[in-house]
Design an enzyme around this catalytic site. Structure first.
Site, PDB file in Angstrom:
ATOM      1  N   ASP A   7      -5.374  -7.455  -8.419  1.00  0.00           N
ATOM      2  CA  ASP A   7      -6.124  -6.595  -7.496  1.00  0.00           C
ATOM      3  C   ASP A   7      -6.653  -5.401  -8.275  1.00  0.00           C
ATOM      4  O   ASP A   7      -6.075  -4.987  -9.295  1.00  0.00           O
ATOM      5  CB  ASP A   7      -5.232  -6.121  -6.346  1.00  0.00           C
ATOM      6  CG  ASP A   7      -6.036  -5.355  -5.296  1.00  0.00           C
ATOM      7  OD1 ASP A   7      -6.980  -5.935  -4.737  1.00  0.00           O
ATOM      8  OD2 ASP A   7      -5.733  -4.175  -5.036  1.00  0.00           O
ATOM      9  N   GLU A   9      -8.683  -1.363  -7.759  1.00  0.00           N
ATOM     10  CA  GLU A   9      -9.225  -0.282  -6.931  1.00  0.00           C
ATOM     11  C   GLU A   9     -10.412   0.300  -7.691  1.00  0.00           C
ATOM     12  O   GLU A   9     -10.440   0.289  -8.935  1.00  0.00           O
ATOM     13  CB  GLU A   9      -8.178   0.793  -6.653  1.00  0.00           C
ATOM     14  CG  GLU A   9      -6.933   0.292  -5.925  1.00  0.00           C
ATOM     15  CD  GLU A   9      -7.214  -0.248  -4.542  1.00  0.00           C
ATOM     16  OE1 GLU A   9      -8.263   0.124  -3.951  1.00  0.00           O
ATOM     17  OE2 GLU A   9      -6.397  -1.038  -4.034  1.00  0.00           O
ATOM     18  N   GLU A  52     -14.808   8.862   0.713  1.00  0.00           N
ATOM     19  CA  GLU A  52     -14.314   7.850   1.636  1.00  0.00           C
ATOM     20  C   GLU A  52     -13.462   6.803   0.931  1.00  0.00           C
ATOM     21  O   GLU A  52     -12.591   6.174   1.544  1.00  0.00           O
ATOM     22  CB  GLU A  52     -15.469   7.173   2.382  1.00  0.00           C
ATOM     23  CG  GLU A  52     -16.516   6.505   1.516  1.00  0.00           C
ATOM     24  CD  GLU A  52     -17.698   7.416   1.196  1.00  0.00           C
ATOM     25  OE1 GLU A  52     -18.814   6.886   1.076  1.00  0.00           O
ATOM     26  OE2 GLU A  52     -17.494   8.642   1.083  1.00  0.00           O
ATOM     27  N   HIS A  57      -7.529   4.674  -1.277  1.00  0.00           N
ATOM     28  CA  HIS A  57      -6.493   4.452  -2.298  1.00  0.00           C
ATOM     29  C   HIS A  57      -5.817   5.732  -2.793  1.00  0.00           C
ATOM     30  O   HIS A  57      -4.819   5.656  -3.520  1.00  0.00           O
ATOM     31  CB  HIS A  57      -7.035   3.651  -3.481  1.00  0.00           C
ATOM     32  CG  HIS A  57      -8.266   4.206  -4.133  1.00  0.00           C
ATOM     33  ND1 HIS A  57      -8.379   5.494  -4.584  1.00  0.00           N
ATOM     34  CD2 HIS A  57      -9.454   3.598  -4.440  1.00  0.00           C
ATOM     35  CE1 HIS A  57      -9.555   5.669  -5.145  1.00  0.00           C
ATOM     36  NE2 HIS A  57     -10.244   4.535  -5.046  1.00  0.00           N
ATOM     37  N   HIS A 154      -3.930   1.751  -0.106  1.00  0.00           N
ATOM     38  CA  HIS A 154      -4.173   0.624  -0.998  1.00  0.00           C
ATOM     39  C   HIS A 154      -3.740   1.016  -2.415  1.00  0.00           C
ATOM     40  O   HIS A 154      -4.005   2.125  -2.879  1.00  0.00           O
ATOM     41  CB  HIS A 154      -5.654   0.255  -1.009  1.00  0.00           C
ATOM     42  CG  HIS A 154      -6.107  -0.428   0.239  1.00  0.00           C
ATOM     43  ND1 HIS A 154      -6.514  -1.744   0.260  1.00  0.00           N
ATOM     44  CD2 HIS A 154      -6.201   0.015   1.506  1.00  0.00           C
ATOM     45  CE1 HIS A 154      -6.851  -2.078   1.495  1.00  0.00           C
ATOM     46  NE2 HIS A 154      -6.668  -1.022   2.270  1.00  0.00           N
ATOM     47  N   ASP A 159      -0.623  -4.170  -3.863  1.00  0.00           N
ATOM     48  CA  ASP A 159      -1.394  -5.210  -3.180  1.00  0.00           C
ATOM     49  C   ASP A 159      -1.292  -6.554  -3.899  1.00  0.00           C
ATOM     50  O   ASP A 159      -1.285  -7.612  -3.256  1.00  0.00           O
ATOM     51  CB  ASP A 159      -2.860  -4.791  -3.053  1.00  0.00           C
ATOM     52  CG  ASP A 159      -3.068  -3.753  -1.961  1.00  0.00           C
ATOM     53  OD1 ASP A 159      -2.073  -3.358  -1.320  1.00  0.00           O
ATOM     54  OD2 ASP A 159      -4.209  -3.327  -1.754  1.00  0.00           O
TER      55      ASP A 159
END
Length: 234
Positions: A7, A9, A52, A57, A154, A159
């Protein structure tokens, strides 16, 4: 079989607009067993992170100011994932960012993830298994009885760990003997969760049927045989 559940970010949603990766988290599966081996880095994206996205995260430019840039971690990252099957939820998003980052580094032999890995998209798999239903990671955790209450924000490594559990349950078939007539989804909602077994665990105890249980079994087969051929007695 070596698989890497991965995963990322990022600073935004589109690498074509100059957005970058800020975190990578990977956990390793070998023959469908978690090995405990993982790869996790935070990355200075060298650009502003949208507000945003920070709300998703929690990673700010201040938090990442002293982290390495992508080109400084790329060799270790490629070494970790090379030759594996990547297991990713909504793989097009993460692969798009990875390919973008590879392409920004001049002289790097790898320009596309497909040169070094194959990819399995668990979102596409979930849509095949559960058409018309929500198939984001939170929905899958609920469906398969995986506790993700600690997932407030997140995070790439967290994750990836959760996705590994989801993937193993989603592809493992029946995880419990169901004699109650309840659906597997209902059972999972009542608390059946995946359990990770230690590699040094003792052999499982073998429990044989008692004489009374064997007699009841034969009585049941007698009833089955009245309706025709009994497969268990052939």
């Amino acid at each position: 079989m070596r698989q890497i559940v991965l995963d990322t970010e990022t600073t935004g949603i589109d690498p074509k607009q100059g957005h970058r990766i800020v975190e990578i988290g990977c956990v390793e599966l070998i023959n469908r067993r978690l090995t405990g081996n993982h790869f996790h880095v935070y990355i200075n994206p060298q650009r502003i992170i949208e507000a945003e996205v920070v709300a998703v995260h929690g990673l700010t430019n201040e938090r990442l100011a002293d982290e390495p840039v992508f080109k400084d971690i790329v060799d270790d990252f490629i070494k970790f994932i090379s030759g594996a099957e990547l297991v990713i939820h909504n793989a097009a998003f993460d692969i798009g960012f990875m390919d973008h980052e590879f392409g920004l580094i001049s002289g790097l032999g790898v320009k596309n993830t497909s040169q070094i890995c194959t990819v399995l998209d668990t979102l596409a798999l979930a849509r095949q298994l559960h058409p018309g239903q929500k198939n984001n990671l939170d929905a899958l955790c609920k469906r398969y009885g995986i506790d993700n209450s600690h997932r407030q924000l997140h995070g790439a490594l967290l994750d990836a760990e959760i996705l590994a559990d989801v993937y193993l349950l989603m592809t493992g078939g029946q995880t419990a003997l169901n004699l109650s007539g309840k659906s597997s989804e209902t059972q999972n909602q009542q608390g059946d969760t995946i359990r990770r077994l230690a590699s040094d665990r003792k052999p499982l105890k073998i429990v044989s049927a008692t004489a009374d249980e064997l007699e009841q079994h034969e009585q049941r087969l007698d009833l089955v045989e009245k309706g025709g051929a009994c497969l268990w007695r052939q």
